[in-house]
Scaffold this active site. Structure first.
Site, mmCIF file in Angstrom:
data_model
loop_
_atom_site.group_PDB
_atom_site.id
_atom_site.type_symbol
_atom_site.label_atom_id
_atom_site.label_comp_id
_atom_site.label_asym_id
_atom_site.label_seq_id
_atom_site.Cartn_x
_atom_site.Cartn_y
_atom_site.Cartn_z
ATOM 1 N NE ARG A 138 -3.723 2.113 2.760
ATOM 2 C CZ ARG A 138 -4.963 2.184 2.376
ATOM 3 N NH1 ARG A 138 -5.367 1.239 1.675
ATOM 4 N NH2 ARG A 138 -5.663 3.395 2.637
ATOM 5 C CG HIS A 165 -7.974 0.702 -4.058
ATOM 6 N ND1 HIS A 165 -7.410 -0.698 -3.578
ATOM 7 C CD2 HIS A 165 -8.392 1.269 -3.023
ATOM 8 C CE1 HIS A 165 -7.691 -0.607 -2.504
ATOM 9 N NE2 HIS A 165 -8.302 0.368 -1.683
ATOM 10 C CD GLN A 168 -13.042 -0.769 -2.345
ATOM 11 O OE1 GLN A 168 -12.277 -0.855 -1.135
ATOM 12 N NE2 GLN A 168 -14.350 -1.292 -2.262
ATOM 13 C CG ASP A 260 -13.416 7.008 -2.499
ATOM 14 O OD1 ASP A 260 -13.524 6.797 -1.300
ATOM 15 O OD2 ASP A 260 -12.435 6.889 -3.109
ATOM 16 C CG MET A 265 -3.533 9.672 4.590
ATOM 17 S SD MET A 265 -3.141 7.930 4.973
ATOM 18 C CE MET A 265 -4.804 7.025 4.890
ATOM 19 C CB CYS A 302 -13.916 2.073 -1.110
ATOM 20 S SG CYS A 302 -13.057 3.513 -0.999
ATOM 21 N NE ARG A 329 -10.293 -3.935 -0.159
ATOM 22 C CZ ARG A 329 -9.548 -2.919 0.292
ATOM 23 N NH1 ARG A 329 -10.052 -1.975 0.785
ATOM 24 N NH2 ARG A 329 -7.979 -3.120 0.647
#
Length: 348
Positions: A138, A165, A168, A260, A265, A302, A329
């Site tokens: 990640r 991703h 996902q 989303d 982040m 998600c 997931r």
């Protein structure tokens, strides 16, 4: 110097040369197959992973995942978890999935190793892959996951980068299939930011026969290169791909509405500006009704979710699939480990 000693030295030098050549070849020659994005799969392979995830879900729900006659395929194996970002679903699903197969998950956060700081990605990948059976990463830039996979002698699974991703997307397609039973002909509306989740989900939809309509703020358009590939895939499957900036137009006749986080982040400093840019994009029942979504429409996100992205009325309603989606997931990770680590990329 005796003739015997000279012969021994020549033999040793020859062996060293052969060893050096072999080592040099192994530095660049990796036969491992990696899961970097949905576009690295064929439609049949994506279908295999979704079906495998569904298979593991059924086994776990019946509490019959392992039997005395079935050995744990990762028993004695270690899977490295390289996380440069904190995580909830990705970390939990990764560690639990590895344990289900009998393996040992080794979590390596950004404070634990030198990844890309005092040691190059190449060096780190070569060292870590020499001691483990797989890497779940990640990371930040897509170039990081590409660099890791290029140097790794074991399969690398992209658990998130800033462009893709894939896990996902596998979980999302499984979630949609569980809710609607069949996929071809459905319409998915994406309302919100153009990001890594959208990139792989749109590709997965194009592969599985789901039409896609995207609405993003004009300041945050879709990645043109990614969507060029999405449209190419859609042209083969006969899927419609629409991209615009009007949420109401996007949700017309939608079976599934997805959004989303608007502030990912690392974007905290941009929060106020981004909230202004995304004004009018909150998913609500009123938006769905006014835009003409189907009465049977479902909502997906998600996670983690913030209220400005979707109203409580929708998020906690019977239309919401978010918690099934999150649970899936785990099964997506089981499928990825099965296909890429255990079966070494032979998805059949």
């Amino acid at each position: 110097m005796t003739q015997t000693l000279k012969s021994s030295i020549r033999a040793l030098s020859s062996n060293c040369a052969r060893f050096s050549t072999a080592a040099g070849a192994s530095k660049t020659a990796s036969k491992a197959r990696h899961l970097l994005s949905i576009s690295s799969l064929s439609p049949a392979e994506l279908g295999y992973l979704v079906d495998t995830a569904a298979h593991y879900r059924r086994l776990i729900k019946r509490d019959s995942f392992s039997t005395p006659s079935k050995q744990l395929p990762l028993l004695g194996h270690t899977i490295a978890l390289l996380f440069s970002k904190r995580s909830t679903r990705t970390r939990v699903s990764s560690e639990v999935a590895i344990n289900y197969f009998g393996g040992h998950p080794m979590f390596l956060g950004k404070e634990d190793i030198q990844l890309g700081v005092n040691e190059s990605l190449y060096d780190s990948s070569r060292v870590i892959s020499s001691m483990t059976s797989g890497i779940v990463a990640r990371v930040g830039p897509h170039s990081d996951i590409v660099g890791l996979s290029a140097a790794s002698s074991v399969p690398v699974i992209n658990a998130l980068c800033d462009t893709y991703h894939p896990l996902q997307a596998i979980a999302d397609i499984l979630t949609i299939k569980e809710s609607f039973k069949t996929l071809p002909g459905l319409k998915l509306a994406w309302v919100g930011d153009a990001n890594n989740v959208l990139n792989d989900l749109a590709t997965a939809c194009a592969m599985t026969g789901i039409n896609v309509s995207v609405a993003t703020p004009s300041a945050h358009p879709v990645d043109s290169s990614v969507f060029a590939n999405v449209r190419e895939t859609a042209s083969v499957s006969g899927v419609t791909i629409e991209v615009g900036h009007d949420p109401l137009a996007a949700v017309k006749n939608a079976d599934v509405i997805v959004t989303d986080t608007w502030v990912s982040m690392g974007q905290e400093s941009e929060k106020q500006r981004r909230l202004q840019q995304f004004a009018g994009f909150q998913v609500t029942s009123k938006m769905a009704s006014k835009g003409g979504a189907k009465d049977t429409w479902k909502f997906m996100h998600c996670l983690p979710r913030k209220p400005e992205e979707v109203s409580d009325e929708v998020f906690y309603s019977d239309k919401s699939l978010v918690f099934d989606e999150a649970e899936n997931r785990l099964y997506a990770m089981l499928a990825a480990l099965d296909g890429f680590v255990i079966k070494q990329g032979k998805l059949e």
